[in-house]
Write an enzyme that holds these catalytic residues in place. Structure first.
Site, PDB file in Angstrom:
ATOM      1  N   ASP A 122     -21.060 -27.082  63.893  1.00  9.29           N
ATOM      2  CA  ASP A 122     -21.128 -26.690  65.289  1.00  9.29           C
ATOM      3  C   ASP A 122     -22.610 -26.475  65.614  1.00  9.29           C
ATOM      4  O   ASP A 122     -23.407 -26.129  64.740  1.00  9.29           O
ATOM      5  CB  ASP A 122     -20.322 -25.397  65.469  1.00  9.29           C
ATOM      6  N   ASP A 162     -10.592 -26.786  64.489  1.00 10.43           N
ATOM      7  CA  ASP A 162     -11.140 -25.780  63.575  1.00 10.43           C
ATOM      8  C   ASP A 162     -10.733 -24.441  64.137  1.00 10.43           C
ATOM      9  O   ASP A 162     -10.601 -24.277  65.355  1.00 10.43           O
ATOM     10  CB  ASP A 162     -12.670 -25.837  63.514  1.00 10.43           C
ATOM     11  N   CYS A 214       6.416 -23.728  50.267  1.00 17.60           N
ATOM     12  CA  CYS A 214       4.986 -23.956  50.063  1.00 17.60           C
ATOM     13  C   CYS A 214       4.696 -24.123  48.574  1.00 17.60           C
ATOM     14  O   CYS A 214       5.270 -23.438  47.745  1.00 17.60           O
ATOM     15  CB  CYS A 214       4.212 -22.760  50.624  1.00 17.60           C
ATOM     16  N   CYS A 235       1.398 -24.013  47.386  1.00 13.69           N
ATOM     17  CA  CYS A 235       0.005 -23.608  47.159  1.00 13.69           C
ATOM     18  C   CYS A 235      -0.068 -22.731  45.903  1.00 13.69           C
ATOM     19  O   CYS A 235       0.950 -22.249  45.405  1.00 13.69           O
ATOM     20  CB  CYS A 235      -0.565 -22.864  48.373  1.00 13.69           C
ATOM     21  N   CYS A 257       1.668 -19.302  46.338  1.00 20.11           N
ATOM     22  CA  CYS A 257       3.133 -19.335  46.328  1.00 20.11           C
ATOM     23  C   CYS A 257       3.693 -19.747  44.970  1.00 20.11           C
ATOM     24  O   CYS A 257       4.774 -19.308  44.592  1.00 20.11           O
ATOM     25  CB  CYS A 257       3.647 -20.262  47.428  1.00 20.11           C
ATOM     26  N   HIS A 314      -3.359 -19.395  50.835  1.00 17.09           N
ATOM     27  CA  HIS A 314      -2.060 -19.746  51.411  1.00 17.09           C
ATOM     28  C   HIS A 314      -2.177 -20.178  52.877  1.00 17.09           C
ATOM     29  O   HIS A 314      -1.619 -21.212  53.280  1.00 17.09           O
ATOM     30  CB  HIS A 314      -1.045 -18.614  51.298  1.00 17.09           C
TER      31      HIS A 314
END
Lengths: 390, 390
Positions: free
Chosen positions: A97, A276, A314, A316, A319, A345
């Protein structure tokens, strides 16, 4: 010039289906869109290391920030490091940015001039001046794959007269940005692209004017700025829908700073390709976790002996390895591991959601899936409501 | 009864070489000694996830704390989780300190009685009573592979009269601990062992008396408590050296709360097998990193453009991926990633150092290596000295 291919639109024959799946290439790899970019403001995604970011969360691209990196560590250190990719050890694409938003939201004594903006650092009060040329130069030092133009981000609500003046300023700066971009070269061994930012607050005629002026400059991609600054979601959707119609078909479209998972799905539906937001990481640090069955505030007493994973659907790291009760304990005990596990997560959730959206667009089943999904993920699974919006 | 084998002593023929390499087995795997145990007070090693702890840092065993876990999350949650191993997802051995030290250092209004200690929680001021039976019971709920007896940890300096009285109390409690241990059973599917703690402050005759009384109770291993509480290093070494001579050859010897890397090597040289200390993680969080070439305070300006790894001889995740300058930036910017990366490195350094010590003992070259190593690792590579001792 950035090569962007729209691979598929969601049932383009059906009137009003604008969701699209695409891909673009950078020297640090390709980005499949729609894409969510984790926010790494200061050259690190808060609480998450680059190994997890790449292999578990599967981020394709991260966002970093010109204003913050310019103030600290500064361009000299970044240049001597060989650019931000090497400095932070992230070999995939980076978008930066321009700092326009941070000058507006963080710094004090901001003075807008025709040729740039004077401001004081939020760190030490020192005076600085950002011009369109300067932010290009800083982003050359950073070496981001995608640079953003300097713009002025208007607040909400915003008087028409101010919005008009501001949009004109952003358009004038856009010319100077493009010029500085063309007159400068990358410092490192890879190409850099430049995106324009369409402003105009909530006024459609200003959005149209802004889009039309910026399109003439032929940027590599186009962002919509000045939304997600406090306006109602319906206004944001309406302006997004209106503005994407003005944006080139063959360039990526980036809606800056958005948003909640449902905002992202609705904006994909309105033709946006890139996002974003600090929400997944910031909410994570406040124990607010997104799941396929709604939002959990893990410090809630109901999770005390809940030994299930955070999200049944999930895969991840968090998890696969830890329970809600363990995470709740970590938050209650003030343990740092809570922040890492929750951030992993939430980022995984965002990126999987957007990746699933892409799959659905390619299959032509996006709209039905989107409506069902928004219904499920918007449930609040807690007695305590949470206000962590940004 | 814990099966502990001394595999090798460092050139046992050479007079005065006491360093030993051994191994013991638990139902959660074997532990090669000498061993350093990362401290996971509240069921998490601060700032480090279990994946890095196991695969990068290669911790064989972690320490957790009875006092802290009893107060939060509490034994009910731990029991319903199926014990601490499952709760925190750590399938290797766990040792729990009994809480004797925390009652002494953290709680207020501590009242020692013949049958236990009354104290107020440092969290909410609530009243609690720990007896030898009670701490066994709590450690049964936790399910640690190695439990520690309740003892009284004397301060430094300590009047002889108080030390004598306190050592007597610790010995009396040891009997009650052993009794409670024998009358109770594990709650989960694995065996638990119990270590005694030798006290006696800096008085050799009290250490001898304590060791002799505890030996009669035939614990699975023996710890030296009441050191590393502020006494000079030479006193600590002297008492350690004296006490290990009183300790069984065929049981693990654990020096509690020690210490700096050089303290650990000197104590291995005096016959110690096991260590725990918060120093690697606590120092890491204050930007103080241990390396094979001495100690670095990473926030120091001299590291601003130092793009080398933290330690040239280290292959931890941090050293393989990031520079000193990047870590310095993360610390200066207040970024959470700094705490994780520094903690990973320091723990990896401690565990590699102790593992290298073991290798040297097996080779019969420990003493020479130790002297050279201590000289190198004790250098302070900073203008700013750091006082993070514990």
């Amino acid at each position: 010039m950035l090569k962007y291919s729209v691979i598929s639109k969601d049932n383009p024959d059906k009137l009003g289906n604008k969701a699209r799946a695409g891909i673009f290439e950078t020297d640090h790899g390709s980005v499949e869109t729609p894409a969510f970019m984790p926010v790494g403001t200061q050259g690190t995604v808060k609480a998450v290391n680059q190994n997890f970011l790449e292999y578990d969360i599967k981020a394709q691209i991260v966002l970093s920030n010109t204003y913050h990196l310019y103030l600290r560590p500064g361009t000299e250190i970044l240049e001597n490091a060989g650019g931000l990719h090497k400095f932070m050890n992230w070999q995939k694409p980076i978008l930066t940015d321009s700092g326009g938003y941070q000058v507006y939201s963080l710094s004090s004594l901001r003075k807008l001039k025709d040729d740039g903006v004077e401001f004081r650092s939020h760190l030490d009060g020192s005076s600085h001046f950002f011009s369109p040329e300067k932010v290009i130069q800083i982003q050359r030092s950073i070496g981001s794959d995608i640079m953003m133009v300097l713009d002025e981000c208007t607040p909400y609500p915003c008087e028409y007269e101010y919005a008009e003046k501001s949009t004109r300023l952003t358009s004038n700066w856009a010319v100077l940005n493009k010029d500085a971009f063309e007159k400068s070269k990358p410092l490192y061994d890879h190409e850099q692209f430049l995106f324009g930012i369409i402003q105009g607050s909530t006024y459609k005629e200003l959005r149209e004017k802004s889009a039309s002026e910026l399109k003439k400059l032929d940027f590599d991609g186009y962002a919509i700025g000045g939304l997600a600054v406090g306006e109602p979601a319906e206004v944001m959707y309406d302006i997004t829908d209106f503005t994407t119609d003005m944006m080139p078909e063959d360039k990526p479209r980036y809606l800056m700073g958005v948003g909640r998972p449902e905002n992202i799905l609705e904006s994909i539906d309105r033709g946006i390709d890139m996002f974003d937001c600090v929400m997944p990481t910031r909410n994570a640090r406040h124990s607010v976790l997104f799941t396929s069955d709604g939002v959990l505030t893990l410090t809630n007493a109901k999770f005390k002996e809940d030994f299930e994973k955070v999200d049944q659907n999930c895969d991840c790291y968090t998890c696969k390895n830890y329970s809600r009760a363990y995470l709740r304990h970590l938050f209650n005990a003030g343990e740092l591991l809570a922040l890492e596990l929750a951030s992993i997560h939430n980022l995984h959730f965002y990126i999987s959601l957007v990746s699933e959206a892409r799959k659905r667009i390619l299959e032509g089943s996006f709209k039905e899936w989107k409506n069902k999904t928004i219904e499920k993920i918007s449930i609040k699974n807690n007695s305590r409501e949470n206000g962590m919006e940004e």
